[in-house]
Design a protein around this motif. Structure first.
Motif, short mmCIF file in Angstrom:
data_model
loop_
_atom_site.label_atom_id
_atom_site.label_comp_id
_atom_site.label_asym_id
_atom_site.label_seq_id
_atom_site.Cartn_x
_atom_site.Cartn_y
_atom_site.Cartn_z
N LEU A 1 -0.78 6.98 6.27
CA LEU A 1 -0.77 7.49 5.55
C LEU A 1 -2.57 7.53 4.64
N ARG A 2 -3.16 6.38 5.37
CA ARG A 2 -4.37 6.39 4.96
C ARG A 2 -4.81 5.94 4.10
N TYR A 3 -3.84 4.54 3.67
CA TYR A 3 -3.79 3.76 2.18
C TYR A 3 -4.74 2.77 3.28
N TYR A 4 -4.55 2.37 4.11
CA TYR A 4 -5.61 1.22 5.19
C TYR A 4 -6.86 1.95 6.14
N GLU B 1 -9.59 -7.98 4.77
CA GLU B 1 -9.86 -6.87 3.21
C GLU B 1 -8.40 -5.71 3.32
N ARG B 2 -7.18 -5.86 3.94
CA ARG B 2 -6.43 -4.88 3.19
C ARG B 2 -5.87 -5.61 2.32
N GLU B 3 -5.96 -7.27 2.24
CA GLU B 3 -5.16 -8.06 1.62
C GLU B 3 -5.91 -8.06 -0.16
N ALA B 4 -7.70 -7.75 0.38
CA ALA B 4 -8.32 -7.50 -0.83
C ALA B 4 -7.99 -6.05 -1.60
N LEU C 1 -4.41 -5.73 -3.94
CA LEU C 1 -4.70 -6.64 -5.12
C LEU C 1 -5.66 -5.50 -6.04
N GLN C 2 -6.39 -4.84 -5.61
CA GLN C 2 -7.55 -3.87 -5.83
C GLN C 2 -6.81 -2.84 -6.69
N LYS C 3 -5.94 -2.13 -5.78
CA LYS C 3 -5.35 -1.83 -5.91
C LYS C 3 -3.97 -1.39 -6.73
N ARG C 4 -3.42 -2.89 -6.15
CA ARG C 4 -2.51 -2.72 -7.70
C ARG C 4 -2.68 -3.33 -9.24
#
Length: 278
Positions: free
Chosen positions: A77-80, A88-91, A94-97
């Motif tokens: 779904l192109r979130y990652y 980078e995904r964890e960062a 956090l940003q998207k949250r």
């Protein structure tokens, strides 16, 4: 087809068709469902996805094991990004949250006049839909289920995030399976954003969106089932509107198949296998 004795309705017998081997893709039976070990083999030591094309091909033909859907779907779904590392995904999460929280705060900070309009145009419909969406699924079952409230917040916040689309009936049917697999509210929201932005396999009641989907379907019918297509043409404009399939397009076949099969269709479409623009 047979007519009931009282002649007030028609009864249809629906049979599961079985394709001949000559009608299936030659690689149809070569791929098993993507499991944990196969998925991990596609990740390098940094957590980046390698051999992306082969992965999409495997998902298209074999689907994804239920145990790893929540991990794989955000990529489809192109979130990652496939090139992103685990770090980078964890960062990103956090940003998207934080962004999600800001969207929600914007909704909760509406003026009384804005809130009345929002309630009338969006919230009233969402509140009616979420309490009757996938309630047979254990994840949403029971009174005062917090997952139902989570789905409600996602849909209300999406209407704030994308007011041009807002909310229309059926969106709850699309977001519910994602939430049930991804589990996290913020991650589900951004996966839903990706679904609405990056795939043609979703529609809306807006005339232009539905007409685009119908154009695709008419062309497919013309190429694969010419006799049926010619029958629709003979019926005139009403036949080509194909009202019988509007729900298929709006809900991505979710109510036409058992859930397991419907989600398997979703995954195949999300894989974007053999598409020029992925």
């Amino acid at each position: 087809m047979k007519v009931a004795p009282d002649k007030t309705c028609m009864q249809f017998s629906i049979r599961r068709s079985k394709l001949l081997s000559s009608e299936t893709h030659p690689e149809e039976s070569m791929y098993k469902r993507l499991g944990v070990s196969a998925w991990l083999n596609h990740l390098n030591e940094l957590g980046q996805v390698e051999e992306e094309y082969k992965l999409r091909k495997a998902i298209f033909f074999g689907g994804i094991d239920v145990s790893i859907r929540g991990e794989v779907w955000p990529f489809l779904l192109r979130y990652y990004s496939h090139e992103s590392t685990s770090e980078e995904r964890e960062a990103l999460r956090l940003q998207k949250r934080k962004e999600y929280s800001e969207i929600q705060q914007k909704r909760l900070s509406m003026t009384p006049e804005e809130h009345r309009a929002f309630w009338r145009n969006v919230q009233f419909i969402v509140d009616k839909d979420v309490v009757r969406t996938d309630r047979n699924n254990q994840f949403f079952r029971g009174e005062d289920n917090p997952n139902v409230e989570s789905m409600r917040r996602i849909l209300l916040n999406y209407a704030v995030y994308n007011p041009a689309v807002g909310y229309s009936q059926g969106m709850s049917d699309l977001v519910a399976p994602i939430l049930a697999e991804v589990l996290d509210e913020s991650d589900t929201f951004w996966c839903f954003v990706g679904l609405m932005q990056n795939t043609i396999f979703v529609s809306s009641p807006r005339d232009e969106d539905m007409e685009k989907q119908l154009l695709y379907l008419r062309e497919l019918l013309r190429l694969t089932h010419l006799r049926f297509y010619q029958h629709l043409v003979s019926l005139g404009e009403d036949g080509l509107q194909m009202l019988f399939c509007h729900r298929w397009l709006l809900l991505c076949f979710k109510r036409e198949f058992p859930e397991a099969e419907a989600l398997r269709i979703w995954e195949a479409c999300w894989a974007h296998y053999q598409e020029a623009d992925v």
